[in-house]
Scaffold this active site. Structure first.
Site, short mmCIF file in Angstrom:
data_model
loop_
_atom_site.label_atom_id
_atom_site.label_comp_id
_atom_site.label_asym_id
_atom_site.label_seq_id
_atom_site.Cartn_x
_atom_site.Cartn_y
_atom_site.Cartn_z
N ASN A 194 11.61 10.12 15.68
CA ASN A 194 10.41 9.66 14.99
C ASN A 194 9.88 8.40 15.69
O ASN A 194 10.65 7.50 16.03
CB ASN A 194 10.75 9.35 13.52
CG ASN A 194 9.51 9.19 12.67
OD1 ASN A 194 8.57 8.47 13.04
ND2 ASN A 194 9.48 9.85 11.54
N ALA A 241 3.19 13.53 3.09
CA ALA A 241 3.05 13.87 4.51
C ALA A 241 1.97 12.99 5.13
O ALA A 241 0.81 13.05 4.74
CB ALA A 241 2.71 15.34 4.67
N HIS A 259 5.89 19.82 10.01
CA HIS A 259 7.15 19.31 10.55
C HIS A 259 8.17 19.09 9.45
O HIS A 259 7.83 18.99 8.28
CB HIS A 259 6.91 17.99 11.29
CG HIS A 259 6.44 16.87 10.40
ND1 HIS A 259 5.17 16.81 9.88
CD2 HIS A 259 7.09 15.79 9.91
CE1 HIS A 259 5.04 15.73 9.13
NE2 HIS A 259 6.20 15.08 9.12
N GLN A 298 11.69 16.61 8.59
CA GLN A 298 12.30 15.36 9.04
C GLN A 298 13.79 15.36 8.74
O GLN A 298 14.24 15.95 7.75
CB GLN A 298 11.65 14.17 8.34
CG GLN A 298 10.18 14.00 8.70
CD GLN A 298 9.58 12.74 8.10
OE1 GLN A 298 10.02 11.64 8.39
NE2 GLN A 298 8.59 12.92 7.23
N CYS A 325 28.89 27.12 -8.49
CA CYS A 325 29.37 28.52 -8.57
C CYS A 325 29.30 28.99 -10.02
O CYS A 325 28.82 30.11 -10.30
CB CYS A 325 30.80 28.65 -8.06
SG CYS A 325 30.96 28.58 -6.26
N HIS A 346 30.89 30.08 -2.37
CA HIS A 346 31.09 28.63 -2.33
C HIS A 346 31.09 28.12 -0.90
O HIS A 346 31.89 28.53 -0.08
CB HIS A 346 32.42 28.28 -3.01
CG HIS A 346 32.63 26.80 -3.08
ND1 HIS A 346 31.94 26.02 -3.97
CD2 HIS A 346 33.42 25.99 -2.35
CE1 HIS A 346 32.31 24.76 -3.80
NE2 HIS A 346 33.20 24.71 -2.82
N HIS A 373 28.69 21.80 -3.28
CA HIS A 373 28.18 23.14 -2.98
C HIS A 373 26.72 22.93 -2.57
O HIS A 373 25.90 22.51 -3.37
CB HIS A 373 28.30 24.00 -4.26
CG HIS A 373 27.95 25.45 -4.08
ND1 HIS A 373 28.64 26.46 -4.71
CD2 HIS A 373 26.94 26.06 -3.40
CE1 HIS A 373 28.09 27.63 -4.41
NE2 HIS A 373 27.06 27.42 -3.63
N PHE A 432 6.95 6.52 -17.33
CA PHE A 432 8.04 7.05 -18.15
C PHE A 432 9.17 7.58 -17.27
O PHE A 432 10.34 7.28 -17.49
CB PHE A 432 7.52 8.16 -19.08
CG PHE A 432 8.61 8.75 -19.93
CD1 PHE A 432 9.15 8.02 -21.00
CD2 PHE A 432 9.14 10.01 -19.66
CE1 PHE A 432 10.18 8.54 -21.77
CE2 PHE A 432 10.16 10.53 -20.42
CZ PHE A 432 10.68 9.81 -21.48
#
Ligand SMILES: [Zn+2]
Ligand SMILES: [Zn+2]
Length: 269
Positions: free
Chosen positions: A6, A90, A96, A98, A129, A170, A223, A238
Site C-alpha cells: 500500500n 473504499a 481491490h 487489502q 461446528c 472444522h 474456526h 447507540f
C-alpha cells in the site's frame, strides 16, 4: 491480478521502536504490513463478477499472502478485508482487497477466540461446528448448504443482510485451505456476492476474513469464516455506545429475500 505494498501503509515492517509503557498507558511500534491485492485490470468488475476461475486464482493468491505474512514472528494477526463502495470506506475505486498484518491480535478476534474457548470448556466442542449443525437443522437462515461450505444469514445479525460463510469441516485457519477447498469457497462466495448485488441493488459492503491468529498468539480453538456486512443502514451513537445493533431486517427475513421467492438452495423448511 497484482499484489503490491500500500502506498499509504497503516503499518510497515520498518517501523522503529519497541513496546513501552507509561503508567497505565502502553504502546507498541506500528510494525506490520499493508498490502493491496488488485483484483484484475478491469475497473468496473466487482469481486462477485469475476469468473469462477479468476476468483479461485484470486483466493489462492490471498491464501499464499496470508501464509507468508502469518509466518512472520512480528505479526500476531493478518486481516484480509474488502471495502466495496465509498460508504463502506473504499477510497480507491479500482476493485481491490487489502491485507494488513498487525503486531497485536485485534480485540474482535480475541473476543471470538474467547467465546470458542468458553464453549469448548462448557460443551466440549467447536462453537462454529455446533452452530452450523444447529443452523442446518433449522434451515431458516441457511443461504447455501454446500458439501464443503455453508453460507447463512447469522442468528442475531448485526446489520441487514449480514452473511457468514464458513467451511463445514472444522478448519482453524483460512491459510490451510487446500486447492479443492479454494475452488469450493470461490463458488459459494460468488453466489452470495451475486445475490447481494442482484437483490440489494449492488450496495456498499465490507467483507472481512476471520482466521486463527499466529500460533504463538493462539489461546484456544478457532474456526475460520468470512463475514459480509452490507452497508444499508448507518451505525450511530447507540451502536458506538453500546456495541448493540438495531437491525430492521431479521436474518430469517433477509434469508428469504436473498434466496428470492422460492425455497430452493439448501433450505429445509
Ligand atoms: Zn469448528
Ligand atoms: Zn468472526
Amino acid at each position: 491480478m497484482r499484489v503490491i505494498p500500500n502506498l499509504f501503509p497503516a503499518l510497515q515492517s520498518e517501523s522503529s521502536g519497541k513496546g513501552e509503557s507509561e503508567g497505565l498507558l502502553k504502546w507498541v511500534a506500528g510494525r506490520g504490513a499493508h498490502e493491496v491485492v488488485v483484483e484484475s485490470p478491469l475497473h468496473d468488475r466487482g469481486l462477485g463478477d469475476h469468473s469462477l476461475q479468476h476468483l479461485t486464482d484470486l483466493l489462492r493468491v490471498c491464501r499464499d499472502r496470508l501464509r507468508e505474512l502469518m509466518d512472520d514472528p512480528d505479526h500476531a494477526y493478518v486481516q484480509l478485508f474488502k471495502n466495496h463502495g465509498e460508504a463502506a470506506g473504499a477510497s480507491l475505486t479500482h476493485p481491490h482487497i487489502q491485507i494488513l498484518a498487525t503486531p497485536v491480535c485485534p480485540d474482535a478476534i480475541n473476543r471470538e477466540a474467547n467465546a470458542f474457548r468458553l464453549h469448548q470448556e462448557r460443551q466440549g466442542g467447536c462453537l462454529l461446528c455446533d452452530l452450523i449443525r444447529t443452523e442446518i437443522e433449522s434451515g431458516r437462515r441457511v443461504l447455501r448448504a454446500g458439501k464443503a461450505f455453508i453460507a447463512m444469514a447469522p442468528f442475531a445479525s448485526r446489520v441487514p443482510f449480514e452473511i457468514l460463510i464458513a467451511p463445514r469441516a472444522h478448519l482453524e485457519s483460512f491459510q490451510d485451505l487446500d486447492p479443492a477447498g479454494i475452488t469450493s469457497l470461490a463458488g459459494i462466495l460468488k453466489e452470495q456476492l451475486g445475490r447481494v448485488k442482484e437483490k440489494l441493488q449492488d450496495p456498499p459492503y465490507n467483507l472481512a476474513l476471520h482466521t486463527a491468529p499466529n500460533s504463538r498468539f493462539r489461546t484456544g480453538p478457532y474456526h475460520w469464516h468470512l463475514e459480509i456486512l452490507p452497508r444499508l443502514v448507518r451505525l450511530g451513537g447507540f451502536e458506538w455506545g453500546t456495541g448493540m445493533y438495531i437491525n430492521p431486517v431479521p436474518p430469517e427475513e433477509a434469508a428469504k429475500i436473498l434466496l428470492g421467492t422460492g425455497t430452493e438452495h439448501g433450505r429445509n423448511d
